[in-house]
Design a protein around this motif. Structure first.
Motif, PDB file in Angstrom:
ATOM      1  N   ARG A 122      51.881  51.502 -81.075  1.00 29.43           N
ATOM      2  CA  ARG A 122      50.802  52.459 -81.252  1.00 29.43           C
ATOM      3  C   ARG A 122      51.414  53.825 -81.529  1.00 29.43           C
ATOM      4  O   ARG A 122      52.331  54.270 -80.833  1.00 29.43           O
ATOM      5  N   VAL A 123      50.883  54.479 -82.561  1.00 29.45           N
ATOM      6  CA  VAL A 123      51.368  55.794 -82.950  1.00 29.45           C
ATOM      7  C   VAL A 123      51.143  56.770 -81.799  1.00 29.45           C
ATOM      8  O   VAL A 123      50.095  56.745 -81.145  1.00 29.45           O
ATOM      9  N   LEU A 124      52.121  57.619 -81.576  1.00 31.82           N
ATOM     10  CA  LEU A 124      52.015  58.666 -80.556  1.00 31.82           C
ATOM     11  C   LEU A 124      51.359  59.893 -81.209  1.00 31.82           C
ATOM     12  O   LEU A 124      52.020  60.835 -81.623  1.00 31.82           O
ATOM     13  N   ASP A 125      50.042  59.825 -81.306  1.00 31.05           N
ATOM     14  CA  ASP A 125      49.280  60.888 -81.976  1.00 31.05           C
ATOM     15  C   ASP A 125      48.240  61.513 -81.056  1.00 31.05           C
ATOM     16  O   ASP A 125      47.290  62.130 -81.512  1.00 31.05           O
ATOM     17  N   GLY A 126      48.407  61.331 -79.757  1.00 26.34           N
ATOM     18  CA  GLY A 126      47.480  61.906 -78.797  1.00 26.34           C
ATOM     19  C   GLY A 126      46.479  60.922 -78.226  1.00 26.34           C
ATOM     20  O   GLY A 126      45.824  61.216 -77.227  1.00 26.34           O
ATOM     21  N   ARG A 127      46.359  59.757 -78.835  1.00 25.93           N
ATOM     22  CA  ARG A 127      45.447  58.756 -78.277  1.00 25.93           C
ATOM     23  C   ARG A 127      46.002  58.259 -76.947  1.00 25.93           C
ATOM     24  O   ARG A 127      47.207  58.076 -76.800  1.00 25.93           O
ATOM     25  N   PRO A 128      45.159  58.037 -75.954  1.00 28.84           N
ATOM     26  CA  PRO A 128      45.641  57.680 -74.617  1.00 28.84           C
ATOM     27  C   PRO A 128      46.324  56.320 -74.531  1.00 28.84           C
ATOM     28  O   PRO A 128      47.165  56.106 -73.658  1.00 28.84           O
ATOM     29  N   GLU A 129      45.987  55.384 -75.408  1.00 23.87           N
ATOM     30  CA  GLU A 129      46.577  54.051 -75.297  1.00 23.87           C
ATOM     31  C   GLU A 129      48.074  54.037 -75.588  1.00 23.87           C
ATOM     32  O   GLU A 129      48.806  53.188 -75.069  1.00 23.87           O
ATOM     33  N   SER A 130      48.562  54.992 -76.377  1.00 27.46           N
ATOM     34  CA  SER A 130      49.983  54.996 -76.732  1.00 27.46           C
ATOM     35  C   SER A 130      50.873  55.291 -75.528  1.00 27.46           C
ATOM     36  O   SER A 130      51.761  54.489 -75.214  1.00 27.46           O
ATOM     37  N   PRO A 131      50.683  56.409 -74.829  1.00 32.57           N
ATOM     38  CA  PRO A 131      51.518  56.626 -73.642  1.00 32.57           C
ATOM     39  C   PRO A 131      51.250  55.600 -72.537  1.00 32.57           C
ATOM     40  O   PRO A 131      52.154  55.290 -71.749  1.00 32.57           O
ATOM     41  N   ALA A 132      50.043  55.042 -72.490  1.00 33.09           N
ATOM     42  CA  ALA A 132      49.740  54.013 -71.488  1.00 33.09           C
ATOM     43  C   ALA A 132      50.600  52.764 -71.720  1.00 33.09           C
ATOM     44  O   ALA A 132      51.012  52.108 -70.751  1.00 33.09           O
ATOM     45  N   LEU A 133      50.873  52.426 -72.980  1.00 33.89           N
ATOM     46  CA  LEU A 133      51.766  51.297 -73.276  1.00 33.89           C
ATOM     47  C   LEU A 133      53.145  51.532 -72.675  1.00 33.89           C
ATOM     48  O   LEU A 133      53.742  50.632 -72.095  1.00 33.89           O
ATOM     49  N   LEU A 134      53.642  52.752 -72.834  1.00 35.82           N
ATOM     50  CA  LEU A 134      54.970  53.077 -72.314  1.00 35.82           C
ATOM     51  C   LEU A 134      55.005  53.040 -70.804  1.00 35.82           C
ATOM     52  O   LEU A 134      55.867  52.402 -70.197  1.00 35.82           O
ATOM     53  N   ALA A 135      54.048  53.706 -70.175  1.00 41.44           N
ATOM     54  CA  ALA A 135      54.032  53.773 -68.713  1.00 41.44           C
ATOM     55  C   ALA A 135      53.837  52.388 -68.101  1.00 41.44           C
ATOM     56  O   ALA A 135      54.492  52.031 -67.120  1.00 41.44           O
ATOM     57  N   GLY A 136      52.946  51.587 -68.683  1.00 36.22           N
ATOM     58  CA  GLY A 136      52.719  50.232 -68.162  1.00 36.22           C
ATOM     59  C   GLY A 136      53.970  49.381 -68.268  1.00 36.22           C
ATOM     60  O   GLY A 136      54.311  48.623 -67.356  1.00 36.22           O
ATOM     61  N   GLY A 137      54.690  49.516 -69.375  1.00 41.50           N
ATOM     62  CA  GLY A 137      55.915  48.747 -69.560  1.00 41.50           C
ATOM     63  C   GLY A 137      56.996  49.097 -68.568  1.00 41.50           C
ATOM     64  O   GLY A 137      57.746  48.234 -68.119  1.00 41.50           O
ATOM     65  N   VAL A 138      57.096  50.368 -68.211  1.00 46.47           N
ATOM     66  CA  VAL A 138      58.086  50.774 -67.217  1.00 46.47           C
ATOM     67  C   VAL A 138      57.761  50.137 -65.866  1.00 46.47           C
ATOM     68  O   VAL A 138      58.657  49.795 -65.102  1.00 46.47           O
ATOM     69  N   ARG A 139      56.469  49.923 -65.614  1.00 47.33           N
ATOM     70  CA  ARG A 139      56.049  49.237 -64.379  1.00 47.33           C
ATOM     71  C   ARG A 139      56.112  47.722 -64.530  1.00 47.33           C
ATOM     72  O   ARG A 139      55.759  46.995 -63.610  1.00 47.33           O
ATOM     73  N   GLY A 140      56.551  47.229 -65.699  1.00 44.87           N
ATOM     74  CA  GLY A 140      56.678  45.798 -65.912  1.00 44.87           C
ATOM     75  C   GLY A 140      55.383  45.113 -66.284  1.00 44.87           C
ATOM     76  O   GLY A 140      55.283  43.887 -66.230  1.00 44.87           O
ATOM     77  N   VAL A 141      54.379  45.887 -66.687  1.00 45.22           N
ATOM     78  CA  VAL A 141      53.074  45.344 -67.045  1.00 45.22           C
ATOM     79  C   VAL A 141      52.960  45.182 -68.543  1.00 45.22           C
ATOM     80  O   VAL A 141      53.326  46.008 -69.312  1.00 45.22           O
TER      81      VAL A 141
END
Length: 159
Positions: free
Chosen positions: A140-159
């Protein structure tokens, strides 16, 4: 060395080898896709693997292979492009893994290099007989949409 310590050491080494192998799969994507190696890119995915990009949804190796062979992608190669995958954060649980990283698509335009896309990447991988394979890669493009950083944060938690 006691048997318990030896077993713990073997488990640590196995986990480190898994992380290294997964990072290698992820790092292979850029050189293979920029080199136009459609079969090599497709082989990174499990036969039923998915590549979910903002712009397209690819299901299975044949569609991944087709993306690399497409006129659009071949045009990027001829113009000059680089798919750069940043260092991953990898969580391994047995024969399954989750990894996240950033990626950039850099293109050559008018005699200079320009970042076309900065993307959040979430990878799910599975161990196969031939090694680790991508089950799902979501970008997901990092263009300010909330789903993009959520992908990163969830992955760091192993989700």
């Amino acid at each position: 060395m006691s048997e318990d310590r030896m077993a713990a050491l073997e488990a640590r080494v196995a986990r480190l080898e898994d992380e290294r192998d997964i990072a290698g799969v992820m790092a292979s994507y850029g050189p293979l896709v920029d080199g136009g190696d459609a079969d090599g890119v497709a082989a990174l995915w499990a036969p039923d693997g998915v590549y979910d990009i903002d712009e397209l949804f690819l299901a299975g190796r044949e569609q991944v292979r087709g993306m690399v062979r497409s006129a659009a992608h071949q045009g990027w190669i001829r113009q000059g492009c680089a798919h750069v995958v940043g260092p991953p954060h990898i969580t391994v649980e047995g024969d399954e893994a989750v990894a996240v990283c950033h990626s950039l698509m850099v293109v050559h335009e008018a005699g200079r290099y320009v970042v076309r896309r900065a993307t959040a990447n979430h990878w799910r991988l599975r161990r196969a007989a031939s090694g680790w394979q991508v089950v799902t890669r979501t970008n997901r493009v990092l263009d300010g949409r909330p789903e993009s950083p959520a992908l990163l944060a969830g992955g760091v938690r192993g989700v």
